[in-house]
Design a protein around this motif. Structure first.
Motif, PDB file in Angstrom:
ATOM      1  N   GLN A  54       0.825  -1.215   0.000  1.00 22.93           N
ATOM      2  CA  GLN A  54       0.000   0.000   0.000  1.00 22.93           C
ATOM      3  C   GLN A  54       0.859   1.265   0.000  1.00 22.93           C
ATOM      4  OE1 GLN A  54      -3.284   0.293  -0.407  1.00 22.93           O
ATOM      5  NE2 GLN A  54      -3.314  -1.929  -0.662  1.00 22.93           N
ATOM      6  N   GLU A  55       1.914   1.267   0.811  1.00 21.85           N
ATOM      7  CA  GLU A  55       2.800   2.439   0.864  1.00 21.85           C
ATOM      8  C   GLU A  55       3.488   2.663  -0.475  1.00 21.85           C
ATOM      9  OE1 GLU A  55       5.357   1.676   4.206  1.00 21.85           O
ATOM     10  OE2 GLU A  55       3.825   2.301   5.649  1.00 21.85           O
ATOM     11  N   SER A  56       3.904   1.595  -1.121  1.00 25.96           N
ATOM     12  CA  SER A  56       4.544   1.708  -2.426  1.00 25.96           C
ATOM     13  C   SER A  56       3.569   2.265  -3.463  1.00 25.96           C
ATOM     14  CB  SER A  56       5.066   0.335  -2.865  1.00 25.96           C
ATOM     15  OG  SER A  56       5.693   0.420  -4.114  1.00 25.96           O
ATOM     16  N   ALA A  57       2.348   1.770  -3.439  1.00 23.03           N
ATOM     17  CA  ALA A  57       1.331   2.266  -4.370  1.00 23.03           C
ATOM     18  C   ALA A  57       0.996   3.723  -4.081  1.00 23.03           C
ATOM     19  CB  ALA A  57       0.075   1.404  -4.289  1.00 23.03           C
ATOM     20  N   ASN A  58       0.894   4.083  -2.804  1.00 18.22           N
ATOM     21  CA  ASN A  58       0.588   5.461  -2.432  1.00 18.22           C
ATOM     22  C   ASN A  58       1.717   6.415  -2.770  1.00 18.22           C
ATOM     23  OD1 ASN A  58      -1.893   4.640  -1.458  1.00 18.22           O
ATOM     24  ND2 ASN A  58      -1.222   4.534   0.668  1.00 18.22           N
ATOM     25  N   ALA A  59       2.929   5.890  -2.854  1.00 18.88           N
ATOM     26  CA  ALA A  59       4.083   6.724  -3.185  1.00 18.88           C
ATOM     27  C   ALA A  59       4.216   6.940  -4.696  1.00 18.88           C
ATOM     28  CB  ALA A  59       5.360   6.091  -2.636  1.00 18.88           C
ATOM     29  N   GLY A  60       3.278   6.400  -5.457  1.00 16.21           N
ATOM     30  CA  GLY A  60       3.299   6.639  -6.889  1.00 16.21           C
ATOM     31  C   GLY A  60       3.702   5.450  -7.734  1.00 16.21           C
ATOM     32  N   ASP A  61       4.071   4.357  -7.121  1.00 16.61           N
ATOM     33  CA  ASP A  61       4.392   3.152  -7.885  1.00 16.61           C
ATOM     34  C   ASP A  61       3.081   2.425  -8.162  1.00 16.61           C
ATOM     35  OD1 ASP A  61       5.223   0.767  -8.964  1.00 16.61           O
ATOM     36  OD2 ASP A  61       6.415   0.139  -7.232  1.00 16.61           O
ATOM     37  N   PRO A  62       2.609   2.460  -9.407  1.00 10.51           N
ATOM     38  CA  PRO A  62       1.309   1.859  -9.704  1.00 10.51           C
ATOM     39  C   PRO A  62       1.285   0.343  -9.501  1.00 10.51           C
ATOM     40  CG  PRO A  62       2.412   2.472 -11.728  1.00 10.51           C
ATOM     41  CD  PRO A  62       3.246   3.006 -10.594  1.00 10.51           C
ATOM     42  N   ASN A  63       2.428  -0.285  -9.505  1.00 11.71           N
ATOM     43  CA  ASN A  63       2.482  -1.735  -9.330  1.00 11.71           C
ATOM     44  C   ASN A  63       2.466  -2.155  -7.865  1.00 11.71           C
ATOM     45  OD1 ASN A  63       2.529  -2.271 -12.072  1.00 11.71           O
ATOM     46  ND2 ASN A  63       4.736  -2.053 -12.171  1.00 11.71           N
ATOM     47  N   GLY A  64       2.810  -1.263  -6.972  1.00 10.90           N
ATOM     48  CA  GLY A  64       2.785  -1.584  -5.549  1.00 10.90           C
ATOM     49  C   GLY A  64       3.998  -2.342  -5.079  1.00 10.90           C
ATOM     50  N   SER A  65       4.366  -3.405  -5.744  1.00  7.69           N
ATOM     51  CA  SER A  65       5.567  -4.163  -5.418  1.00  7.69           C
ATOM     52  C   SER A  65       5.867  -5.110  -6.573  1.00  7.69           C
ATOM     53  CB  SER A  65       5.406  -4.936  -4.106  1.00  7.69           C
ATOM     54  OG  SER A  65       4.402  -5.901  -4.244  1.00  7.69           O
ATOM     55  N   SER A  66       7.066  -5.631  -6.586  1.00  9.40           N
ATOM     56  CA  SER A  66       7.502  -6.494  -7.690  1.00  9.40           C
ATOM     57  C   SER A  66       6.950  -7.905  -7.537  1.00  9.40           C
ATOM     58  CB  SER A  66       9.021  -6.529  -7.753  1.00  9.40           C
ATOM     59  OG  SER A  66       9.532  -7.255  -6.650  1.00  9.40           O
ATOM     60  N   VAL A  67       6.977  -8.624  -8.636  1.00 15.97           N
ATOM     61  CA  VAL A  67       6.559 -10.026  -8.606  1.00 15.97           C
ATOM     62  C   VAL A  67       7.497 -10.807  -7.690  1.00 15.97           C
ATOM     63  CG1 VAL A  67       6.272 -12.123  -9.995  1.00 15.97           C
ATOM     64  CG2 VAL A  67       5.454  -9.919 -10.863  1.00 15.97           C
ATOM     65  N   ALA A  68       8.766 -10.473  -7.687  1.00 11.37           N
ATOM     66  CA  ALA A  68       9.726 -11.154  -6.801  1.00 11.37           C
ATOM     67  C   ALA A  68       9.340 -10.956  -5.335  1.00 11.37           C
ATOM     68  CB  ALA A  68      11.140 -10.646  -7.048  1.00 11.37           C
ATOM     69  N   GLU A  69       8.857  -9.779  -4.983  1.00 15.18           N
ATOM     70  CA  GLU A  69       8.415  -9.539  -3.600  1.00 15.18           C
ATOM     71  C   GLU A  69       7.178 -10.371  -3.277  1.00 15.18           C
ATOM     72  OE1 GLU A  69       9.822  -5.024  -2.632  1.00 15.18           O
ATOM     73  OE2 GLU A  69       8.303  -5.283  -4.195  1.00 15.18           O
ATOM     74  N   TYR A  70       6.274 -10.496  -4.251  1.00 16.07           N
ATOM     75  CA  TYR A  70       5.110 -11.354  -4.046  1.00 16.07           C
ATOM     76  C   TYR A  70       5.535 -12.816  -3.884  1.00 16.07           C
ATOM     77  CZ  TYR A  70       1.267  -8.047  -4.772  1.00 16.07           C
ATOM     78  OH  TYR A  70       0.364  -7.034  -4.623  1.00 16.07           O
ATOM     79  N   GLN A  71       6.508 -13.251  -4.661  1.00 15.21           N
ATOM     80  CA  GLN A  71       7.004 -14.628  -4.550  1.00 15.21           C
ATOM     81  C   GLN A  71       7.621 -14.879  -3.176  1.00 15.21           C
ATOM     82  OE1 GLN A  71       9.517 -14.481  -8.009  1.00 15.21           O
ATOM     83  NE2 GLN A  71       8.020 -15.580  -9.278  1.00 15.21           N
ATOM     84  N   LYS A  72       8.392 -13.915  -2.702  1.00 13.99           N
ATOM     85  CA  LYS A  72       9.000 -14.038  -1.372  1.00 13.99           C
ATOM     86  C   LYS A  72       7.913 -14.100  -0.297  1.00 13.99           C
ATOM     87  CE  LYS A  72      11.950 -11.479   1.824  1.00 13.99           C
ATOM     88  NZ  LYS A  72      12.608 -10.206   2.085  1.00 13.99           N
ATOM     89  N   TRP A  73       6.895 -13.277  -0.438  1.00 16.34           N
ATOM     90  CA  TRP A  73       5.763 -13.259   0.493  1.00 16.34           C
ATOM     91  C   TRP A  73       5.063 -14.617   0.515  1.00 16.34           C
ATOM     92  CZ3 TRP A  73       0.692 -13.073  -1.841  1.00 16.34           C
ATOM     93  CH2 TRP A  73      -0.364 -12.954  -0.931  1.00 16.34           C
ATOM     94  N   ALA A  74       4.766 -15.164  -0.660  1.00 15.97           N
ATOM     95  CA  ALA A  74       4.089 -16.459  -0.737  1.00 15.97           C
ATOM     96  C   ALA A  74       4.955 -17.566  -0.134  1.00 15.97           C
ATOM     97  CB  ALA A  74       3.736 -16.788  -2.185  1.00 15.97           C
ATOM     98  N   ALA A  75       6.243 -17.538  -0.407  1.00 15.73           N
ATOM     99  CA  ALA A  75       7.152 -18.555   0.142  1.00 15.73           C
ATOM    100  C   ALA A  75       7.179 -18.481   1.665  1.00 15.73           C
ATOM    101  CB  ALA A  75       8.556 -18.376  -0.426  1.00 15.73           C
ATOM    102  N   ARG A  76       7.182 -17.284   2.197  1.00  7.57           N
ATOM    103  CA  ARG A  76       7.210 -17.133   3.664  1.00  7.57           C
ATOM    104  C   ARG A  76       5.904 -17.631   4.275  1.00  7.57           C
ATOM    105  NH1 ARG A  76       9.172 -18.156   7.907  1.00  7.57           N
ATOM    106  NH2 ARG A  76       9.240 -16.667   9.600  1.00  7.57           N
ATOM    107  N   LEU A  77       4.774 -17.374   3.623  1.00  6.37           N
ATOM    108  CA  LEU A  77       3.498 -17.890   4.131  1.00  6.37           C
ATOM    109  C   LEU A  77       3.498 -19.417   4.133  1.00  6.37           C
ATOM    110  CD1 LEU A  77       0.880 -15.413   2.612  1.00  6.37           C
ATOM    111  CD2 LEU A  77       1.829 -15.441   4.926  1.00  6.37           C
ATOM    112  N   HIS A  78       4.115 -20.022   3.124  1.00  5.43           N
ATOM    113  CA  HIS A  78       4.250 -21.484   3.100  1.00  5.43           C
ATOM    114  C   HIS A  78       5.097 -21.969   4.280  1.00  5.43           C
ATOM    115  CE1 HIS A  78       2.310 -23.140  -0.470  1.00  5.43           C
ATOM    116  NE2 HIS A  78       2.614 -22.019  -1.093  1.00  5.43           N
TER     117      HIS A  78
END
Length: 148
Positions: A54-78
């Protein structure tokens, strides 16, 4: 040494070994995190990730975060889900981790399709919404089972 003295020494040694073993087990059990501790850590990690997006998106990055960050997030949830032993908690925790994998797959499609067609929401947006609802519902089960 008489036979009686050997019995006394042997019995004392057995008692000492048993006491040390019991104390060791108690110490291990006290320091092992409970499944609810793991659920709380999982929820906190997800909240932290969501805030960062949310902070990344609010700072003007329309993507919010990279796919690599999403992959890291999913791996940590696993990782968190894999630590939970109670089946009543493991089921929604594993569902959350699986839905995170689905989110990793759908986020790039939503971004690409949204950029290509800004007039109408692309089909991937509906899929993203379904995944998000299921994700939220399973996290709610975890939070209800392990209130903070």
């Amino acid at each position: 040494m008489s036979k009686r003295n050997w019995w006394i020494v042997g019995s004392a040694a057995v008692v000492v070994v048993v006491v040390v073993a019991v104390l060791g087990v108690v110490k291990l059990v006290r320091h092992a995190p409970s499944d609810c501790d793991t659920v709380h850590a999982m929820v906190a990690y997800n909240t932290q990730f969501d805030t960062a997006v949310q902070e990344s998106a609010n700072a003007g990055d329309p993507n919010g975060s990279s796919v690599a960050e999403y992959q890291k997030w999913a791996a940590r949830l696993h990782e968190y889900a894999g630590q939970i032993k109670d089946s009543q908690l493991a089921q929604p925790a594993n569902a959350v981790a699986g839905l995170a994998d689905q989110m990793v797959d759908v986020v790039p499609r939503v971004r690409a399709e949204s950029a290509a067609n800004s007039a109408n929401p692309p089909p991937s947006v509906a899929e993203y919404g379904r995944i998000g609802r299921d994700f939220h519902d399973n996290f709610a089960k975890l939070k209800n089972a392990c209130p903070a």
